[in-house]
Scaffold this motif. Structure first.
Motif, PDB file in Angstrom:
ATOM      1  N   LEU A  26       0.836  -1.198   0.000  1.00 33.82           N
ATOM      2  CA  LEU A  26       0.000   0.000   0.000  1.00 33.82           C
ATOM      3  C   LEU A  26       0.873   1.251   0.000  1.00 33.82           C
ATOM      4  CD1 LEU A  26      -2.780   1.351   0.110  1.00 33.82           C
ATOM      5  CD2 LEU A  26      -2.663   1.147   2.614  1.00 33.82           C
ATOM      6  N   TYR A  27       1.956   1.236   0.763  1.00 27.73           N
ATOM      7  CA  TYR A  27       2.893   2.358   0.792  1.00 27.73           C
ATOM      8  C   TYR A  27       3.443   2.624  -0.617  1.00 27.73           C
ATOM      9  CZ  TYR A  27       7.018   5.129   1.859  1.00 27.73           C
ATOM     10  OH  TYR A  27       7.976   6.120   1.882  1.00 27.73           O
ATOM     11  N   VAL A  28       3.887   1.568  -1.282  1.00 30.68           N
ATOM     12  CA  VAL A  28       4.430   1.711  -2.634  1.00 30.68           C
ATOM     13  C   VAL A  28       3.369   2.279  -3.573  1.00 30.68           C
ATOM     14  CG1 VAL A  28       5.298   0.432  -4.644  1.00 30.68           C
ATOM     15  CG2 VAL A  28       6.183  -0.068  -2.352  1.00 30.68           C
ATOM     16  N   CYS A  29       2.169   1.732  -3.512  1.00 27.83           N
ATOM     17  CA  CYS A  29       1.084   2.228  -4.377  1.00 27.83           C
ATOM     18  C   CYS A  29       0.725   3.672  -4.044  1.00 27.83           C
ATOM     19  CB  CYS A  29      -0.133   1.318  -4.257  1.00 27.83           C
ATOM     20  SG  CYS A  29       0.163  -0.324  -4.953  1.00 27.83           S
ATOM     21  N   ALA A  56      -8.221  -4.713   2.565  1.00 27.26           N
ATOM     22  CA  ALA A  56      -8.030  -4.079   3.871  1.00 27.26           C
ATOM     23  C   ALA A  56      -7.238  -2.777   3.771  1.00 27.26           C
ATOM     24  CB  ALA A  56      -7.321  -5.050   4.811  1.00 27.26           C
ATOM     25  N   ALA A  57      -7.291  -2.098   2.629  1.00 28.41           N
ATOM     26  CA  ALA A  57      -6.462  -0.908   2.420  1.00 28.41           C
ATOM     27  C   ALA A  57      -6.695   0.165   3.484  1.00 28.41           C
ATOM     28  CB  ALA A  57      -6.696  -0.337   1.025  1.00 28.41           C
ATOM     29  N   VAL A  58      -7.927   0.391   3.867  1.00 28.54           N
ATOM     30  CA  VAL A  58      -8.215   1.435   4.859  1.00 28.54           C
ATOM     31  C   VAL A  58      -7.578   1.068   6.205  1.00 28.54           C
ATOM     32  CG1 VAL A  58     -10.039   2.598   6.149  1.00 28.54           C
ATOM     33  CG2 VAL A  58     -10.288   2.232   3.683  1.00 28.54           C
ATOM     34  N   ARG A  59      -7.701  -0.189   6.602  1.00 28.86           N
ATOM     35  CA  ARG A  59      -7.075  -0.639   7.852  1.00 28.86           C
ATOM     36  C   ARG A  59      -5.553  -0.560   7.746  1.00 28.86           C
ATOM     37  NH1 ARG A  59      -4.462  -4.852   9.520  1.00 28.86           N
ATOM     38  NH2 ARG A  59      -4.925  -6.154   7.715  1.00 28.86           N
ATOM     39  N   LEU A  60      -5.008  -0.944   6.608  1.00 28.20           N
ATOM     40  CA  LEU A  60      -3.561  -0.908   6.407  1.00 28.20           C
ATOM     41  C   LEU A  60      -3.021   0.512   6.421  1.00 28.20           C
ATOM     42  CD1 LEU A  60      -3.321  -3.673   3.690  1.00 28.20           C
ATOM     43  CD2 LEU A  60      -2.503  -3.820   6.065  1.00 28.20           C
ATOM     44  N   ALA A  61      -3.821   1.470   5.995  1.00 37.45           N
ATOM     45  CA  ALA A  61      -3.405   2.879   6.097  1.00 37.45           C
ATOM     46  C   ALA A  61      -3.150   3.231   7.562  1.00 37.45           C
ATOM     47  CB  ALA A  61      -4.463   3.790   5.488  1.00 37.45           C
ATOM     48  N   GLY A  62      -3.983   2.720   8.452  1.00 45.58           N
ATOM     49  CA  GLY A  62      -3.775   2.931   9.882  1.00 45.58           C
ATOM     50  C   GLY A  62      -2.480   2.308  10.367  1.00 45.58           C
ATOM     51  N   VAL A  63      -2.114   1.171   9.811  1.00 42.85           N
ATOM     52  CA  VAL A  63      -0.842   0.529  10.155  1.00 42.85           C
ATOM     53  C   VAL A  63       0.319   1.415   9.702  1.00 42.85           C
ATOM     54  CG1 VAL A  63       0.640  -1.473   9.690  1.00 42.85           C
ATOM     55  CG2 VAL A  63      -1.810  -1.794  10.083  1.00 42.85           C
ATOM     56  N   ASN A  68       4.624   5.293  11.416  1.00 41.18           N
ATOM     57  CA  ASN A  68       5.206   6.585  11.032  1.00 41.18           C
ATOM     58  C   ASN A  68       5.710   6.600   9.583  1.00 41.18           C
ATOM     59  OD1 ASN A  68       5.684   9.277  11.817  1.00 41.18           O
ATOM     60  ND2 ASN A  68       7.842   8.859  12.139  1.00 41.18           N
ATOM     61  N   LEU A  69       5.073   5.803   8.733  1.00 40.84           N
ATOM     62  CA  LEU A  69       5.371   5.840   7.308  1.00 40.84           C
ATOM     63  C   LEU A  69       4.442   6.807   6.592  1.00 40.84           C
ATOM     64  CD1 LEU A  69       5.935   2.020   6.911  1.00 40.84           C
ATOM     65  CD2 LEU A  69       7.656   3.780   6.488  1.00 40.84           C
ATOM     66  N   TRP A  70       3.236   6.949   7.098  1.00 36.92           N
ATOM     67  CA  TRP A  70       2.279   7.954   6.657  1.00 36.92           C
ATOM     68  C   TRP A  70       1.856   8.761   7.871  1.00 36.92           C
ATOM     69  CZ3 TRP A  70      -2.023   5.443   3.139  1.00 36.92           C
ATOM     70  CH2 TRP A  70      -1.456   5.031   1.924  1.00 36.92           C
ATOM     71  N   HIS A  71       1.391   9.978   7.636  1.00 42.10           N
ATOM     72  CA  HIS A  71       0.870  10.844   8.696  1.00 42.10           C
ATOM     73  C   HIS A  71      -0.589  11.160   8.394  1.00 42.10           C
ATOM     74  CE1 HIS A  71       4.928  11.292  10.158  1.00 42.10           C
ATOM     75  NE2 HIS A  71       5.308  11.611   8.936  1.00 42.10           N
TER      76      HIS A  71
END
Length: 91
Positions: A26-29, A56-63, A68-71
């Motif tokens: 998800l980070y790469v995408c 599970a993209a929405v849940r993975l965004a929380g991960v 601290n890879l996304w804010h």
């Protein structure tokens, strides 16, 4: 054409290992989305489910936020240090 720079040590970074392979994808995408749309590292939350086929993209965004890879910035996520490694929209 724009590009997204990914360090060759990304896959072995402790944050990425803790996040797991699906969150890493998800980070790469997300990075590809930012490069394509010249967002300077901003990803609208409404776009997250469309970035991959992961259910599970929405849940993975929380991960990604937890690691601290996304804010989390209200309606958007910001990729940590995106502009440190990638050119800005202006550039």
């Amino acid at each position: 054409m724009s590009w997204f720079k990914l360090d060759d040590q990304f896959a072995s970074h402790p944050k990425v290992l803790r996040a797991g392979p699906d969150a890493a994808w998800l980070y790469v995408c997300g990075g590809l989305y930012c490069a394509k749309h010249l967002t300077d590292g901003s990803i609208p939350k409404v776009a997250v489910p469309t970035l991959t086929t992961l259910k599970a993209a929405v849940r993975l965004a929380g991960v990604l936020v937890r690691e601290n890879l996304w804010h989390d910035d209200g309606p958007d996520y910001w990729m940590h240090d995106y502009l440190h490694y990638n050119p800005s929209r202006e550039q």
